[in-house]
Design an enzyme around this catalytic site. Sequence first.
Site, mmCIF file in Angstrom:
data_model
loop_
_atom_site.group_PDB
_atom_site.id
_atom_site.type_symbol
_atom_site.label_atom_id
_atom_site.label_comp_id
_atom_site.label_asym_id
_atom_site.label_seq_id
_atom_site.Cartn_x
_atom_site.Cartn_y
_atom_site.Cartn_z
ATOM 1 N N CYS A 23 0.833 -1.215 0.000
ATOM 2 C CA CYS A 23 0.000 0.000 0.000
ATOM 3 C C CYS A 23 0.868 1.266 0.000
ATOM 4 O O CYS A 23 1.599 1.505 0.955
ATOM 5 C CB CYS A 23 -0.910 -0.067 1.226
ATOM 6 N N CYS A 26 0.191 3.768 2.805
ATOM 7 C CA CYS A 26 0.675 3.234 4.089
ATOM 8 C C CYS A 26 2.140 3.594 4.298
ATOM 9 O O CYS A 26 2.562 3.909 5.415
ATOM 10 C CB CYS A 26 0.521 1.712 4.145
#
Length: 98
Positions: A23, A26
């Site tokens: 991600c 993230c």
Amino acid sequence: MSKFSEIINQDKAVLVDFFAEWCGPCKMMSPILKQVKDDLSDGVSIIKIDVDKNQALAAKYQVRGVPTLMLFKNGKQVWRQSGVLQKNEIIDVIRSKN
């Protein structure tokens, strides 16, 4: 799972970052969370939970998107937000719930 319960049942605020290795957003959260920890030091514990390695935990807390941040106090979830947040936003939330 029981270790997670021990961690979130502390007296102080515990910020949980549900993330995934793949991600992009993230990855943006990591340095921000480090700054939050640097600013608040002992005022907060920050733990990162990889949703791919901890699917049962992610399912229990109904994490459908990453990153998802949750703030726990004495074992109770007191705040939750998905997406990338700035350092000051996170610090304000932690201070307001402490």
